[in-house]
Each structure stands twice: as C-alpha cells, then as structure tokens.
Design a protein around this motif. Structure first.
Motif: not given
Ligand SMILES: Nc1nc2c(ncn2[C@@H]2O[C@H](COP(=O)(O)OP(=O)(O)OP(=O)(O)O)[C@@H](O)[C@H]2O)c(=O)[nH]1
Ligand SMILES: [Mg+2]
Length: 230
Positions: A23-25, A56-58, A60-62, A78-80
């Motif tokens: 997701k983050t990638t 690893a996402t801690l 979220f990303d946005r 957003f990514t969870v």
C-alpha cells in the motif's frame, strides 16, 4: 464522507490490505507518477508517510490529489497500517464519525501463500463497511506483486469475492459495479497499472456521488468517455 468546503469537493479514498501487500509503495509510486504533471490528477503538497524502522506503516500514510479536469475536485488518499495489531487504528481511519470513507482500493499480496491473510483482511473490511461496500462505497482490487512467482490471478480472487458476497451476477443491476481487478506491480521501475487503478477508483467515486447521490448509480451508460470526470 464527501466534504464540501469553499466550493471544493473532497473525496476520501482508502488503500486497504494485509501487512506488506504494498500500500505505501503504491502511494509513493502514484505520487511520483502524478507529480510529472502529465496525468489527469496531480498531487498537492507532499505525502505524509508515518512508518516504523522496518518500513511498516505505523499509523497511516496520506496524500492529497487534485483533478486537473475538474479543479474543484480533490481526492484525500489514505493507506492503513496492515499489521494485525493495528486493527483499532484502521477502523478509526476508515470510519471516523465526520469523515467516512468514500471508496476503497483493496491491495492483495498476490503470492499464493498469503491467500488466507488477504481473505482475513477482506473480512475485516467487510465487518466495518458492511452493506455499504459496492452499494455505497466503490471497491477496486489490486492483485499486487505480480512480478513475483507463485501468484494468484483474477479468477482466483473473483472466487474469493463471490464467497464473500462481494460479486453480483449479471441478473443483478449492481453487477456493473463489481470490483475491477487489476494485476499490479507497485515498484516504480516495474510499475503496472498503479495510475490506471487509481484513476478508475476516482472515476467511480465521482460517479457514485454525482449520479447516485452517494450510492451506486443504476441508470445510464457509465462507460461513456465524456464521464471521465477525474
Ligand atoms: N516485488 C514486489 N515487491 C513489492 C511490491 N509492492 C511492494 N513491494 C515490497 O513489499 C514490501 C512491503 O511494502 P509496503 O508498501 O511497505 O507494504 P504496506 O502494505 O504498506 O505494509 P503495511 O504498512 O505494514 O501495511 C516492501 O519491501 C516493498 O518494496 C511489488 O509490486 N512487487
Ligand atoms: Mg504501509
């Protein structure tokens, strides 16, 4: 939830999926792709990435993206955090009282050994979104990491969706909104369908709002290219 502010429309899209599915990638690759300014969507400002040392996402990303065709339309993306222990946090990101999710892009790790983990993640999503999935919240699926060996294909995943009652037969009017499934690779050098899948999600999200008043619209030809509103 669609937010209207100062004549602008903000739609909330969430990348959901098991830990490490990419997701983050995906968000980073999407950002790089759209930053070049040659797409119908451009990023506004920088991405906010919150991660552990492991990557690893801690939390979220946005990122914020704007439609270049309809400049008043913005996509809040957003990514969870996919790790199991972050479940309460994911639920919060997805369903904050005043800020409900308008669309979901489900990111599966395509390696066959992770099929069960993908299903578990899908079940969690279902338990939170319930009947709203597809009916009110468009669903797009990315079978990510297709560059690797021993992977599932779209037929395999359609079966999963059928088992979970997230796939409508042609007799049902909702079948036109069955999740589109993309074979993707998120790594920038080998990227596949990262922008295309996002664009389709934006398009469906806007159609649900404009033609369905927040629900899957059932009348009309939504394949019409003039409806490419994002
Ligand atoms: N080969 C391959 N590796 C990928 C792909 N997408 C992501 N990865 C790798 O998979 C690992 C995890 O990727 P992330 O983007 O951090 O995964 P995530 O879904 O954000 O994980 P969480 O934040 O823990 O939920 C990283 O090492 C990525 O480089 C892909 O399409 N192909
Ligand atoms: Mg992440």
């Amino acid at each position: 939830m669609v937010l209207y502010k100062d004549g602008k429309v903000y739609l909330k899209i969430v990348y959901w999926g098991m830990a490490g599915s990419g997701k983050t990638t995906i968000l980073k690759t999407l950002y790089t792709l759209t930053k070049e300014n040659k797409k119908e969507i451009v990023p506004i400002g920088n991405l906010q990435i919150i991660q552990k040392e492991s990557g690893a996402t801690l939390y979220f990303d946005r990122g914020l993206f704007q439609s270049t065709k309809q400049r008043q339309v913005y996509y809040r993306v957003f990514t969870v955090a996919g790790q199991t222990s972050f479940s309460p946090l994911r639920i919060k990101i997805f369903n904050r009282d005043e800020d409900k999710t308008d669309a979901v892009i489900f990111v599966a790790d395509s390696q066959t050994k992770y099929l069960e983990d993908n299903v578990e993640s899908l079940l969690e999503l279902k338990s939170i979104a319930g009947e709203r999935l597809i009916n009110e919240i468009p669903l797009i699926v990315m079978l990510n990491k297709q560059d690797l060996k021993h992977i599932i294909n779209s037929d395999n995943f359609i079966q999963v969706l059928k088992n979970e009652k997230l796939w409508y037969s042609p007799k049902n009017k909702l079948h036109i909104w069955n999740p589109l499934i993309y074979d993707t690779c998120a790594l920038y050098e080998h990227q596949k369908d990262i922008y295309r899948s996002f664009h389709e999600c934006c398009r469906r999200t806007a159609l649900y709002q404009i033609y369905g008043d927040g629900k899957a619209p059932l009348e009309g030809d939504f394949s019409d290219p003039s409806l490419l509103i994002s």
